[in-house]
Design a protein around this motif. Structure first.
Motif, PDB file in Angstrom:
ATOM      1  N   VAL A 485      -5.108 -18.089   5.873  1.00 57.59           N
ATOM      2  CA  VAL A 485      -4.474 -16.772   5.759  1.00 57.59           C
ATOM      3  C   VAL A 485      -5.482 -15.664   6.046  1.00 57.59           C
ATOM      4  CG1 VAL A 485      -3.478 -15.156   4.087  1.00 57.59           C
ATOM      5  CG2 VAL A 485      -2.631 -17.510   4.213  1.00 57.59           C
ATOM      6  N   LEU A 486      -6.733 -15.850   5.621  1.00 59.26           N
ATOM      7  CA  LEU A 486      -7.768 -14.829   5.857  1.00 59.26           C
ATOM      8  C   LEU A 486      -8.034 -14.612   7.339  1.00 59.26           C
ATOM      9  CD1 LEU A 486     -10.310 -15.736   3.038  1.00 59.26           C
ATOM     10  CD2 LEU A 486      -9.048 -13.589   3.268  1.00 59.26           C
ATOM     11  N   ARG A 487      -7.762 -15.598   8.162  1.00 63.96           N
ATOM     12  CA  ARG A 487      -7.961 -15.439   9.604  1.00 63.96           C
ATOM     13  C   ARG A 487      -6.853 -14.614  10.245  1.00 63.96           C
ATOM     14  NH1 ARG A 487     -11.781 -17.895  12.151  1.00 63.96           N
ATOM     15  NH2 ARG A 487     -10.683 -17.542  14.102  1.00 63.96           N
ATOM     16  N   ALA A 488      -5.705 -14.529   9.574  1.00 64.03           N
ATOM     17  CA  ALA A 488      -4.551 -13.784  10.092  1.00 64.03           C
ATOM     18  C   ALA A 488      -4.257 -14.163  11.538  1.00 64.03           C
ATOM     19  CB  ALA A 488      -4.785 -12.275   9.975  1.00 64.03           C
ATOM     20  N   PRO A 489      -4.025 -15.452  11.822  1.00 69.20           N
ATOM     21  CA  PRO A 489      -3.813 -15.875  13.207  1.00 69.20           C
ATOM     22  C   PRO A 489      -2.432 -15.462  13.710  1.00 69.20           C
ATOM     23  CG  PRO A 489      -3.425 -17.712  11.729  1.00 69.20           C
ATOM     24  CD  PRO A 489      -3.892 -16.564  10.862  1.00 69.20           C
ATOM     25  N   ALA A 490      -2.291 -15.426  15.021  1.00 67.80           N
ATOM     26  CA  ALA A 490      -0.979 -15.150  15.613  1.00 67.80           C
ATOM     27  C   ALA A 490      -0.028 -16.305  15.378  1.00 67.80           C
ATOM     28  CB  ALA A 490      -1.127 -14.876  17.107  1.00 67.80           C
ATOM     29  N   VAL A 491      -0.568 -17.523  15.345  1.00 70.17           N
ATOM     30  CA  VAL A 491       0.243 -18.720  15.099  1.00 70.17           C
ATOM     31  C   VAL A 491      -0.466 -19.537  14.026  1.00 70.17           C
ATOM     32  CG1 VAL A 491       1.280 -20.800  16.079  1.00 70.17           C
ATOM     33  CG2 VAL A 491       1.034 -18.750  17.498  1.00 70.17           C
ATOM     34  N   VAL A 513       2.541 -16.838   1.631  1.00 68.99           N
ATOM     35  CA  VAL A 513       1.997 -16.908   2.996  1.00 68.99           C
ATOM     36  C   VAL A 513       2.839 -16.066   3.943  1.00 68.99           C
ATOM     37  CG1 VAL A 513       1.625 -18.454   4.955  1.00 68.99           C
ATOM     38  CG2 VAL A 513       0.905 -19.155   2.675  1.00 68.99           C
ATOM     39  N   ARG A 514       4.170 -16.128   3.785  1.00 68.40           N
ATOM     40  CA  ARG A 514       5.035 -15.334   4.660  1.00 68.40           C
ATOM     41  C   ARG A 514       4.807 -13.839   4.447  1.00 68.40           C
ATOM     42  NH1 ARG A 514       7.374 -15.922   9.381  1.00 68.40           N
ATOM     43  NH2 ARG A 514       5.479 -14.705   9.502  1.00 68.40           N
ATOM     44  N   ARG A 515       4.630 -13.422   3.192  1.00 70.23           N
ATOM     45  CA  ARG A 515       4.379 -12.009   2.914  1.00 70.23           C
ATOM     46  C   ARG A 515       3.006 -11.571   3.436  1.00 70.23           C
ATOM     47  NH1 ARG A 515       6.504 -11.837  -3.389  1.00 70.23           N
ATOM     48  NH2 ARG A 515       8.759 -11.889  -2.910  1.00 70.23           N
ATOM     49  N   ALA A 516       2.032 -12.450   3.306  1.00 76.35           N
ATOM     50  CA  ALA A 516       0.681 -12.087   3.774  1.00 76.35           C
ATOM     51  C   ALA A 516       0.594 -12.032   5.289  1.00 76.35           C
ATOM     52  CB  ALA A 516      -0.338 -13.087   3.225  1.00 76.35           C
ATOM     53  N   LEU A 517       1.423 -12.804   5.978  1.00 72.79           N
ATOM     54  CA  LEU A 517       1.381 -12.869   7.445  1.00 72.79           C
ATOM     55  C   LEU A 517       2.779 -12.621   8.011  1.00 72.79           C
ATOM     56  CD1 LEU A 517      -0.823 -16.101   7.800  1.00 72.79           C
ATOM     57  CD2 LEU A 517      -1.606 -13.731   7.926  1.00 72.79           C
ATOM     58  N   PRO A 518       3.289 -11.426   7.860  1.00 76.96           N
ATOM     59  CA  PRO A 518       4.666 -11.173   8.312  1.00 76.96           C
ATOM     60  C   PRO A 518       4.845 -11.237   9.813  1.00 76.96           C
ATOM     61  CG  PRO A 518       3.600  -9.128   7.656  1.00 76.96           C
ATOM     62  CD  PRO A 518       2.666 -10.235   7.270  1.00 76.96           C
ATOM     63  N   ASP A 519       3.788 -10.968  10.578  1.00 79.54           N
ATOM     64  CA  ASP A 519       3.905 -10.946  12.032  1.00 79.54           C
ATOM     65  C   ASP A 519       3.443 -12.238  12.688  1.00 79.54           C
ATOM     66  OD1 ASP A 519       4.816  -8.292  11.926  1.00 79.54           O
ATOM     67  OD2 ASP A 519       2.749  -7.539  11.864  1.00 79.54           O
TER      68      ASP A 519
END
Length: 554
Positions: A485-491, A513-519
């Motif tokens: 999650v800390l990497r905030a990857p596109a996929v 996880v979904r909230r942390a990486l919405p995009d």
């Protein structure tokens, strides 16, 4: 690619000049050493002869001055050669390692996957050290041996052609002996290296599985396997040492034969008779050449090890550097309308008789759920999407419009993160493991990532133990997901993220996880019994089967 070519290609201009200068200095130093031995023998013999003849007109000043000059020259040249060759060694090693490390950043992720046992690191350390070592251990000694042997044979050919021909033949036999010894030694050394590698692998495997081995009462069995591998390695090393000892003994016998033949030819018969001082000088010159020949097997052995290392480094050395790679002006140009997406086109899924093809465009923010029983191919599909397994057909997996098989590791890592079912955890603290993904993250950021994976009660300074052994299975799974999650990857690809979790914790973790990486696009592989745990709607659903039924796509 030979060791010299690899070293020469990677070296800068200064290092190349130092390599050549070191060879010249080494050759000149050995010539001075041989000349010193020959002139000293001639000088002492001449002094004895003129003393016996009471010849008061013979001058000793010039020969003694020559001896002194050769001695000083030999010392100075050898010292200079050491300085230059060590500088060349350091420069060559730095240049080669720098180039290879830069080339390693272009290695696709699927190839890096094959080096997780440390093979790539071994190449960048021991193999580079072996190739770089030729700058001081191979090139200068070979230059000294070659120049000295050539000078001695040429001098003998001029003064006494039969003596020169005899020494040329014996030196050729000495060279053949050294080459044969090196080949046999390399064979034994390869056997020893394979045995040591097997022992190391067994030890590492046993270390990570020691509790299981104790339960199975298999510790003694593994100990015997390691002992057998170590025994084979030591036997091979002993055989290599024996070959080297026998070759040195044979070279010494050839040296005795060469000096005896020269002395007999120089002092016997009316045709070959020479002054005693000249004969002694020639014998000592030949002795200097044979003394260098005794070092030839070891020099050739070092060269062989460097050649093997260069062969292992060839693929990496031939890769284009990051600044040499072609750039793509429009990342999504290969497939219109899919920029920033992960595209799967007719990717084989499933196993054996239940294999089928799957196509999907995984847009940013979408969710793909892959379900199926154990052994149905879920992990294989995620590894294929991540580029760790080569796609069955070229261009069947596109990341941001570019075939994943053509992307270097750093490019894939910038856009995509795969969390495997058994991911690696360092023997450190929780914070240190998280900062592997975000080195500059502060404590609040790390705690937010832990909270997103339902680990808010886990202290940042808590030790994880070897391979995460101090944590529970569920904590290990959530820790590696927090790191991703800390990497905030596109996929983000998650392989069975709910393993070891109760239903409530699993739902909390997936929601966080979904909230942390919405995009980010999420691709989640779950066993059949957990597919109802996803708390949000899936854009695509792929159901795999382990029995002869076609996979279904929703």
């Amino acid at each position: 690619m030979t060791a010299f070519r690899l070293l020469w290609t990677a070296a800068d201009q200064l290092t190349r000049r130092n390599l050549l200068l070191a060879a010249v200095l080494a050759g000149t130093a050995e010539l001075c050493a041989a000349g010193l031995l020959g002139v000293s023998g001639w000088f002492l013999t001449s002094c004895a002869v003129v003393t016996a003849q009471a010849n008061t007109t013979w001058s000793w000043m010039y020969p003694s001055g020559t001896v002194r000059a050769l001695a000083l020259g030999r010392t100075g040249l050898r010292y200079s050669e050491r300085l230059v060759s060590h500088g060349a060694l350091l420069g060559a090693t730095v240049s080669l390692r720098s180039r290879l490390v830069r080339a390693a950043t272009t290695v696709p992720a699927r190839e890096l996957r094959d080096h997780r046992d440390g093979a790539l690191m071994a190449r960048l350390t021991s193999d580079v050290g072996a190739v770089g070592g030729t700058a001081g251990q191979v090139f200068p000694p070979l230059a000294g041996i070659g120049l000295t042997a050539a000078a001695v044979v040429t001098l003998l050919m001029v003064t006494s052609p039969p003596s020169g021909a005899a020494e040329l033949l014996l030196l050729a036999l000495s060279t053949a002996t050294a080459v044969t010894a090196e080949r046999r030694t390399r064979g034994h050394q390869r056997t020893a290296a394979q045995a040591w590698a097997a022992a190391r692998t067994s030890l590492l495997s046993a270390r990570s599985a020691l509790p299981e081995l104790r339960c199975l009462d298999a510790v003694d069995l593994v100990r015997d396997q390691v002992a057998d591998a170590v025994g084979r390695a030591r036997c091979a090393e002993a055989a290599a040492a024996s070959v080297m000892r026998r070759s040195r003994l044979l070279l010494r016998l050839l040296a005795v034969a060469g000096q005896t033949a020269l002395l007999v030819l120089a002092l016997s018969g009316p045709v070959f008779r020479q002054p005693a001082a000249d004969a002694i000088a020639e014998v000592l010159l030949v002795a200097a050449a044979y003394e260098l020949m005794e070092t030839l097997p070891q020099v050739l052995c070092d060269h062989g090890l460097a050649a093997d290392a260069a062969q292992r480094l060839t693929d990496l050395a031939n890769r284009a550097l990051p600044d040499e790679l072609p750039t793509t002006s429009a990342p999504g140009a290969l497939l219109a309308g899919t920029a920033g997406a992960l595209v799967a086109r007719q990717v084989p899924v499933g196993i054996d008789d239940v294999r089928t093809e799957w196509s999907a465009v995984i847009e940013p923010g979408s969710v793909v759920m892959v379900t199926g029983p154990n052994g149905s191919g879920k992990s294989t599909l995620l590894a294929t999407l991540a580029g760790r397994i080569s796609p069955a057909a070229p261009r069947s997996v596109l990341l941001d419009g570019v075939p994943v098989e053509s992307l270097p590791a750093h490019a894939i890592a910038d856009l995509l993160t795969l969390v495997e079912a058994e991911d690696w955890i360092a023997d450190a603290t929780v914070a240190e493991n998280l900062r592997q993904a975000a080195p500059g993250a502060d404590d609040d950021t790390l705690r937010a990532a832990l909270a997103a994976t339902a680990l808010e009660r886990l202290p940042l300074d808590a030790p994880t133990g070897p391979l995460g052994g101090a944590l529970s299975q569920g904590q290990r799974r959530r820790l590696v997901i927090a790191r991703a999650v800390l990497r905030a990857p596109a996929v983000l690809l998650l392989d069975e993220p709910t393993a070891g979790l109760d239903d409530r914790t699993a739902v909390r973790m997936l929601t966080g996880v979904r909230r942390a990486l919405p995009d980010s696009a999420l691709v989640i592989a779950l066993p059949d019994r957990h597919e109802d745990l996803i708390p949000f709607a899936a854009t695509h659903v792929l159901r795999l089967q382990a029995t002869p039924r076609a996979a279904t796509v929703e």
